[in-house]
Design a protein around this motif. Structure first.
Motif, PDB file in Angstrom:
ATOM      1  N   ASP A  82       0.790  -1.054   0.170  1.00 41.50           N
ATOM      2  CA  ASP A  82       0.001   0.065  -0.027  1.00 41.50           C
ATOM      3  C   ASP A  82       0.893   1.444   0.004  1.00 41.50           C
ATOM      4  O   ASP A  82       0.459   2.352  -0.458  1.00 41.50           O
ATOM      5  CB  ASP A  82      -0.900   0.127   1.120  1.00 41.50           C
ATOM      6  CG  ASP A  82      -0.396  -0.040   2.569  1.00 41.50           C
ATOM      7  OD1 ASP A  82       0.853  -0.072   2.432  1.00 41.50           O
ATOM      8  OD2 ASP A  82      -0.832  -0.337   3.607  1.00 41.50           O
ATOM      9  N   PHE A  83       2.146   1.238   0.391  1.00 50.60           N
ATOM     10  CA  PHE A  83       3.044   2.319   0.598  1.00 50.60           C
ATOM     11  C   PHE A  83       3.132   2.852  -0.954  1.00 50.60           C
ATOM     12  O   PHE A  83       3.205   4.124  -1.269  1.00 50.60           O
ATOM     13  CB  PHE A  83       4.391   1.993   0.830  1.00 50.60           C
ATOM     14  CG  PHE A  83       5.420   3.105   1.129  1.00 50.60           C
ATOM     15  CD1 PHE A  83       5.302   4.051   1.978  1.00 50.60           C
ATOM     16  CD2 PHE A  83       6.293   3.173  -0.088  1.00 50.60           C
ATOM     17  CE1 PHE A  83       6.170   5.101   1.707  1.00 50.60           C
ATOM     18  CE2 PHE A  83       7.048   4.255  -0.165  1.00 50.60           C
ATOM     19  CZ  PHE A  83       7.216   5.131   1.015  1.00 50.60           C
ATOM     20  N   VAL A  84       3.164   1.873  -1.817  1.00 52.48           N
ATOM     21  CA  VAL A  84       3.627   2.165  -3.450  1.00 52.48           C
ATOM     22  C   VAL A  84       2.031   2.807  -3.918  1.00 52.48           C
ATOM     23  O   VAL A  84       1.993   3.713  -4.898  1.00 52.48           O
ATOM     24  CB  VAL A  84       4.123   1.123  -4.292  1.00 52.48           C
ATOM     25  CG1 VAL A  84       3.979   1.170  -5.780  1.00 52.48           C
ATOM     26  CG2 VAL A  84       5.575   0.919  -3.988  1.00 52.48           C
ATOM     27  N   ALA A  85       0.974   1.839  -3.674  1.00 49.24           N
ATOM     28  CA  ALA A  85       0.099   2.470  -3.961  1.00 49.24           C
ATOM     29  C   ALA A  85      -0.327   3.749  -3.773  1.00 49.24           C
ATOM     30  O   ALA A  85      -1.301   4.326  -4.724  1.00 49.24           O
ATOM     31  CB  ALA A  85      -1.587   1.517  -3.280  1.00 49.24           C
ATOM     32  N   LYS A  86      -0.399   4.329  -2.375  1.00 48.03           N
ATOM     33  CA  LYS A  86      -0.497   5.703  -2.376  1.00 48.03           C
ATOM     34  C   LYS A  86       0.287   6.796  -2.820  1.00 48.03           C
ATOM     35  O   LYS A  86       0.278   8.007  -2.771  1.00 48.03           O
ATOM     36  CB  LYS A  86      -0.543   5.923  -0.987  1.00 48.03           C
ATOM     37  CG  LYS A  86       0.493   5.867   0.213  1.00 48.03           C
ATOM     38  CD  LYS A  86       0.102   5.733   1.534  1.00 48.03           C
ATOM     39  CE  LYS A  86       1.404   5.479   2.360  1.00 48.03           C
ATOM     40  NZ  LYS A  86       1.004   5.488   3.738  1.00 48.03           N
ATOM     41  N   GLY A  87       1.326   6.112  -3.515  1.00 49.04           N
ATOM     42  CA  GLY A  87       2.467   7.103  -4.107  1.00 49.04           C
ATOM     43  C   GLY A  87       2.011   7.967  -5.427  1.00 49.04           C
ATOM     44  O   GLY A  87       1.054   7.417  -6.219  1.00 49.04           O
ATOM     45  N   GLU A  88       2.254   8.841  -5.509  1.00 46.88           N
ATOM     46  CA  GLU A  88       2.232   9.760  -6.635  1.00 46.88           C
ATOM     47  C   GLU A  88       2.402   9.144  -8.057  1.00 46.88           C
ATOM     48  O   GLU A  88       1.646   9.262  -9.065  1.00 46.88           O
ATOM     49  CB  GLU A  88       2.718  11.221  -6.614  1.00 46.88           C
ATOM     50  CG  GLU A  88       2.415  12.327  -7.769  1.00 46.88           C
ATOM     51  CD  GLU A  88       2.898  13.724  -7.449  1.00 46.88           C
ATOM     52  OE1 GLU A  88       3.107  14.345  -8.468  1.00 46.88           O
ATOM     53  OE2 GLU A  88       3.471  13.814  -6.512  1.00 46.88           O
ATOM     54  N   GLN A 160      -6.500   6.849   3.453  1.00 49.01           N
ATOM     55  CA  GLN A 160      -5.188   7.173   3.080  1.00 49.01           C
ATOM     56  C   GLN A 160      -4.774   6.658   1.970  1.00 49.01           C
ATOM     57  O   GLN A 160      -3.525   7.171   1.310  1.00 49.01           O
ATOM     58  CB  GLN A 160      -4.201   6.616   4.331  1.00 49.01           C
ATOM     59  CG  GLN A 160      -4.583   7.258   5.522  1.00 49.01           C
ATOM     60  CD  GLN A 160      -4.479   8.848   5.964  1.00 49.01           C
ATOM     61  OE1 GLN A 160      -3.695   9.396   5.124  1.00 49.01           O
ATOM     62  NE2 GLN A 160      -5.453   9.372   6.226  1.00 49.01           N
ATOM     63  N   LEU A 161      -5.626   5.713   1.270  1.00 52.21           N
ATOM     64  CA  LEU A 161      -5.129   4.942  -0.027  1.00 52.21           C
ATOM     65  C   LEU A 161      -6.225   5.341  -1.109  1.00 52.21           C
ATOM     66  O   LEU A 161      -7.218   5.866  -0.990  1.00 52.21           O
ATOM     67  CB  LEU A 161      -5.318   3.546   0.359  1.00 52.21           C
ATOM     68  CG  LEU A 161      -4.223   2.923   1.310  1.00 52.21           C
ATOM     69  CD1 LEU A 161      -4.702   1.610   1.756  1.00 52.21           C
ATOM     70  CD2 LEU A 161      -2.998   3.228   0.829  1.00 52.21           C
ATOM     71  N   PRO A 162      -5.818   5.285  -2.434  1.00 47.42           N
ATOM     72  CA  PRO A 162      -6.501   5.409  -3.519  1.00 47.42           C
ATOM     73  C   PRO A 162      -7.714   4.597  -3.624  1.00 47.42           C
ATOM     74  O   PRO A 162      -7.652   3.598  -2.920  1.00 47.42           O
ATOM     75  CB  PRO A 162      -5.637   5.168  -4.503  1.00 47.42           C
ATOM     76  CG  PRO A 162      -4.524   4.391  -4.348  1.00 47.42           C
ATOM     77  CD  PRO A 162      -4.334   4.488  -2.628  1.00 47.42           C
TER      78      PRO A 162
END
Length: 277
Positions: A82-88, A160-162
Motif C-alpha cells: 500500500d506504500f507504493v499504491a498511495k504514491g504519486e 489514506q489510500l486510492p
C-alpha cells in the motif's frame, strides 16, 4: 562509508518509494549525495525487475476515466504494498493508462501491453515503474462501457489510500441519481453477474450439483429434490446477480424493480475490487 541520518533516508524513500534499507545503502554508497543515491536506486530497480516476476502484486488501485455520460473505462493496476499504491508516481501511471484504454479500447490485457502510449509500449511504462518503485507493477484487468448513460462510483476502503473499489453502471436512459444508487449498491453487495441469463451454464451446473448433493445429505425425499434445488438456485440468483439482489437502500424491492420504477433499464455493469476476482 559515509554515515547517514534517518531524515535523509525517509526523504529518499518518500521520493523513490524504495525500501528503507535500500535507501540507507544507496545513501551510504553515494556518500550522502542525494542525486547519486536516486540514480543508484534506479539502477538497482532495473536489475531487479526480473527477480520480481514471481512475486505477488495484491495491492493497488482502481482507476476511472469517463468521457461525458456515455463512455467510461475502469482499470485495476496492482503493486505489492500500500506504500507504493498511495504514491504519486503509481497513481499518475494508472491515470495515464486508464485514459489510454478509453481512447484506444484494446481487446484485452496483452493487446493493451503492446499498444503505444507516449512513444513507448504500455509494457515499457510498467517496466520503468517496476524499476523505479522497486515492486512488481502489473495490469490485472480493465473494462470499457459505451452507449446509453453511464454512472460510476469509486470507493476508498482506507482514506489514506486510492480507491480500491470501482463500479460502472450502464442505463438505457439518463438518470444520474439512479445510476449512482445502483453503482453504490453494487460496490457494497458485490454481484457477479447482471441477471440470471448472464450466468455461464457451467457455473449453474456446478451450483446445481452442489445443491443436489447438499439436499440429499439432508435426507430430503427424492421426489422433492428437483423442486428444492430449483428454489436454492433462485436464492443463489438473488445473492449473486445484480438485478435479482434486494436493493440495499430498500430491501423490499429488487434492483430490477427499483430501476423499473424509475423508468430505466440496467444494460450492464462492471465492478472491480483490488485483489478480488
Amino acid at each position: 562509508m559515509a554515515s547517514v541520518n534517518m531524515a535523509d533516508v525517509k526523504r529518499l524513500r518518500e521520493l523513490t518509494a524504495a525500501g528503507m534499507m535500500d535507501c540507507k545503502k544507496a545513501l551510504e554508497e553515494s556518500e550522502g549525495d542525494f542525486d547519486r543515491a536516486v540514480e543508484l536506486l534506479r539502477l538497482k530497480g532495473a536489475k531487479d525487475v526480473g527477480k520480481r516476476e514471481a512475486r505477488t502484486a495484491s495491492n493497488g488501485l482502481v482507476a476511472l476515466k469517463q468521457a461525458g455520460d456515455s463512455a467510461a473505462a475502469l482499470l485495476e493496476l496492482n503493486c505489492e504494498t500500500d506504500f507504493v499504491a498511495k504514491g504519486e508516481r503509481f497513481q499518475e501511471l494508472a491515470a495515464q493508462v486508464v485514459e489510454h484504454i478509453l481512447d484506444t479500447k484494446p481487446a484485452d490485457v496483452p493487446a493493451l501491453l503492446e499498444s503505444v502510449l507516449d512513444g513507448k509500449s504500455v509494457k515499457e511504462h510498467l517496466d520503468e515503474a517496476n524499476a523505479a518503485l522497486g515492486e512488481k507493477i502489473e495490469i490485472r484487468r480493465f473494462a470499457v462501457l459505451e452507449g446509453g448513460f453511464i454512472g460510476s462510483y469509486m470507493h476508498k476502503t482506507d482514506p489514506q489510500l486510492p480507491p480500491a473499489v470501482g463500479v460502472l453502471v450502464q442505463l438505457d436512459t439518463a438518470n444520474a441519481q439512479v445510476a449512482k444508487d445502483i453503482a453504490q449498491h453494487a460496490a457494497a453487495m458485490a454481484p457477479k453477474y447482471l441477471n440470471p441469463d448472464a450466468v455461464p451454464a457451467d457455473v449453474i451446473e456446478k451450483e446445481r450439483a452442489l445443491f443436489e448433493e447438499m439436499t440429499r445429505e439432508e435426507g430430503k425425499p427424492e421426489a422433492a429434490i428437483g423442486k428444492i434445488v430449483d428454489g436454492r438456485i433462485n436464492g443463489w440468483y438473488k445473492d449473486f446477480t445484480l438485478l435479482e439482489q434486494a436493493f440495499v437502500k430498500d430491501n423490499k424491492k429488487s434492483i430490477a424493480k427499483f430501476a423499473n420504477e424509475n423508468g430505466v433499464k440496467v444494460e450492464a455493469f462492471v465492478r472491480f475490487k483490488v485483489g478480488q476476482a
